[in-house]
Design an enzyme around this catalytic site. Structure first.
Site, PDB file in Angstrom:
ATOM      1  N   THR A  19     -11.324   9.757  23.084  1.00  0.00           N
ATOM      2  CA  THR A  19     -11.206   9.998  24.530  1.00  0.00           C
ATOM      3  C   THR A  19     -12.345   9.864  25.256  1.00  0.00           C
ATOM      4  O   THR A  19     -12.271   9.828  26.505  1.00  0.00           O
ATOM      5  CB  THR A  19     -10.115  11.049  24.829  1.00  0.00           C
ATOM      6  N   GLY A  20     -13.620   9.710  24.510  1.00  0.00           N
ATOM      7  CA  GLY A  20     -14.749   9.918  25.522  1.00  0.00           C
ATOM      8  C   GLY A  20     -15.111   8.452  25.736  1.00  0.00           C
ATOM      9  O   GLY A  20     -14.435   7.444  25.326  1.00  0.00           O
ATOM     10  N   ARG A  48      -8.038  17.543  22.273  1.00  0.00           N
ATOM     11  CA  ARG A  48      -7.346  17.805  23.341  1.00  0.00           C
ATOM     12  C   ARG A  48      -6.237  16.641  23.269  1.00  0.00           C
ATOM     13  O   ARG A  48      -6.414  15.380  22.695  1.00  0.00           O
ATOM     14  CB  ARG A  48      -7.494  17.875  24.584  1.00  0.00           C
ATOM     15  N   ASP A  66      -8.927  20.030  15.609  1.00  0.00           N
ATOM     16  CA  ASP A  66      -9.825  20.746  15.821  1.00  0.00           C
ATOM     17  C   ASP A  66     -10.950  20.536  14.455  1.00  0.00           C
ATOM     18  O   ASP A  66     -10.544  21.131  13.487  1.00  0.00           O
ATOM     19  CB  ASP A  66      -9.516  22.060  15.970  1.00  0.00           C
ATOM     20  N   THR A  91     -18.212  12.265  18.528  1.00  0.00           N
ATOM     21  CA  THR A  91     -18.025  13.438  19.391  1.00  0.00           C
ATOM     22  C   THR A  91     -19.079  14.644  18.946  1.00  0.00           C
ATOM     23  O   THR A  91     -19.975  14.292  18.263  1.00  0.00           O
ATOM     24  CB  THR A  91     -16.773  14.050  18.854  1.00  0.00           C
ATOM     25  N   GLN A 130     -23.065   8.371  16.221  1.00  0.00           N
ATOM     26  CA  GLN A 130     -23.753   8.148  17.679  1.00  0.00           C
ATOM     27  C   GLN A 130     -24.384   9.480  18.059  1.00  0.00           C
ATOM     28  O   GLN A 130     -23.726  10.574  18.182  1.00  0.00           O
ATOM     29  CB  GLN A 130     -22.650   7.788  18.735  1.00  0.00           C
ATOM     30  N   LYS A 134     -31.980  12.764  22.740  1.00  0.00           N
ATOM     31  CA  LYS A 134     -32.599  13.959  22.549  1.00  0.00           C
ATOM     32  C   LYS A 134     -33.146  14.032  21.151  1.00  0.00           C
ATOM     33  O   LYS A 134     -33.893  14.782  20.734  1.00  0.00           O
ATOM     34  CB  LYS A 134     -31.107  14.889  22.619  1.00  0.00           C
ATOM     35  N   TYR A 169     -28.668  16.444  16.188  1.00  0.00           N
ATOM     36  CA  TYR A 169     -28.953  15.022  15.871  1.00  0.00           C
ATOM     37  C   TYR A 169     -29.563  14.846  14.249  1.00  0.00           C
ATOM     38  O   TYR A 169     -28.943  14.059  13.510  1.00  0.00           O
ATOM     39  CB  TYR A 169     -29.779  14.437  16.694  1.00  0.00           C
ATOM     40  N   ILE A 193     -24.999   5.626  28.448  1.00  0.00           N
ATOM     41  CA  ILE A 193     -23.768   4.827  28.198  1.00  0.00           C
ATOM     42  C   ILE A 193     -22.933   4.665  29.457  1.00  0.00           C
ATOM     43  O   ILE A 193     -22.714   5.671  30.164  1.00  0.00           O
ATOM     44  CB  ILE A 193     -22.872   5.594  27.207  1.00  0.00           C
TER      45      ILE A 193
END
Length: 261
Positions: A19-20, A48, A66, A91, A130, A134, A169, A193
């Site tokens: 959902t991102g 969610r 979760d 995520t 992804q 950073k 990362y 993005i």
């Protein structure tokens, strides 16, 4: 949600974080017949429930998951674990302390991969994660370490060495690398993005685009209301300061003149 019909189920994706910003675009791309190996069968997962704006036609099935909870991951993913060929990891969870981020995000990815790899006749072959810039800047969200960072100078290159600080990362990259050669993997260190999602916490370009559209509609100059350094790495600017110390962003009109965008 009605499952989608797919002519080619050779590739079956699990998008964790569907959902991102990136997750939505990935799902849209993979179900297209023109996509390499497409149309893919696509499962999507997020913490969610699906938001009302998310097109259910993009997914074969959505899973509320979760990933930090090992038991929940096993219960939700075991029924499809034998199908998944590719994981797209888009995520993350963020806390102030970077050691906590390392432990938490590493546990999430480990829980998911353990379920998929332990399935009878498991087909998982590739993991795509992804991360972001950073990688080159260090733990900028850590309230203590962020004041002590000695980051790489832009432009960033993939051959730059890791910085001597904890960074989740790095932990994710090391985790997927440890599965080689039984799994292949790819790492995508995106900078900024742009996309459409109410679940995206980093969406600066879309915000600036909306601000620019408002400025154009109102006949106002587009002035970026922060220091010039924040824009310098991504956009051309003429260096002149507008009211309140804002940087005025311009473009060349073909005659050597700058115009407000």
């Amino acid at each position: 949600m009605e499952p989608q019909t797919h002519d080619n189920n050779n590739f079956v994706a699990l998008i964790v974080g569907v959902t991102g910003l990136t997750g939505v675009s990935l799902a849209e791309t993979l179900i297209c017949p023109q996509c390499l190996g497409g149309p893919w069968k696509v499962y999507g997962a997020a913490r969610r429930p699906l938001p009302p704006w998310f097109p259910p036609s993009l997914l074969h099935h959505f899973i509320t998951l979760d990933a930090l909870d090992n038991e929940d991951a096993r219960a939700k993913l075991s029924p499809i674990a034998h199908e998944i060929t590719h994981v797209f990891w888009v995520t993350f969870q963020i806390r102030d302390d970077e050691e906590t981020n390392v432990a938490m995000n590493g546990a999430m990815l480990t829980n998911v991969l353990n379920v998929l790899r332990s399935a009878t006749s498991a087909r998982l072959s590739h993991v795509s994660i992804q991360t972001g810039t950073k990688h080159y800047m260090g733990p900028i969200n850590d309230p203590v370490r962020s004041l002590q960072l000695a980051s790489h100078d832009p432009p960033f290159h993939e051959t730059m060495p890791r910085l001597p600080y904890p960074n989740f990362y790095y932990a994710l990259e090391d985790l997927v690398a440890a599965y080689a050669p039984s799994l292949t993997y790819s790492v995508h260190r995106a900078s900024i993005i742009i996309g459409a999602s109410t679940r995206g916490t980093h969406n600066a370009l879309l915000m600036l685009a909306a601000y620019a559209a408002i400025c154009r509609h109102e006949g106002l100059p587009f002035r970026y209301p922060r220091e010039q350094v924040h824009m310098g790495a991504f956009l051309r600017h003429d260096g002149r300061q507008g009211a309140g110390g804002a940087t005025r962003v311009g473009r060349d009109d073909g005659e050597g003149q700058k115009r407000s965008v």
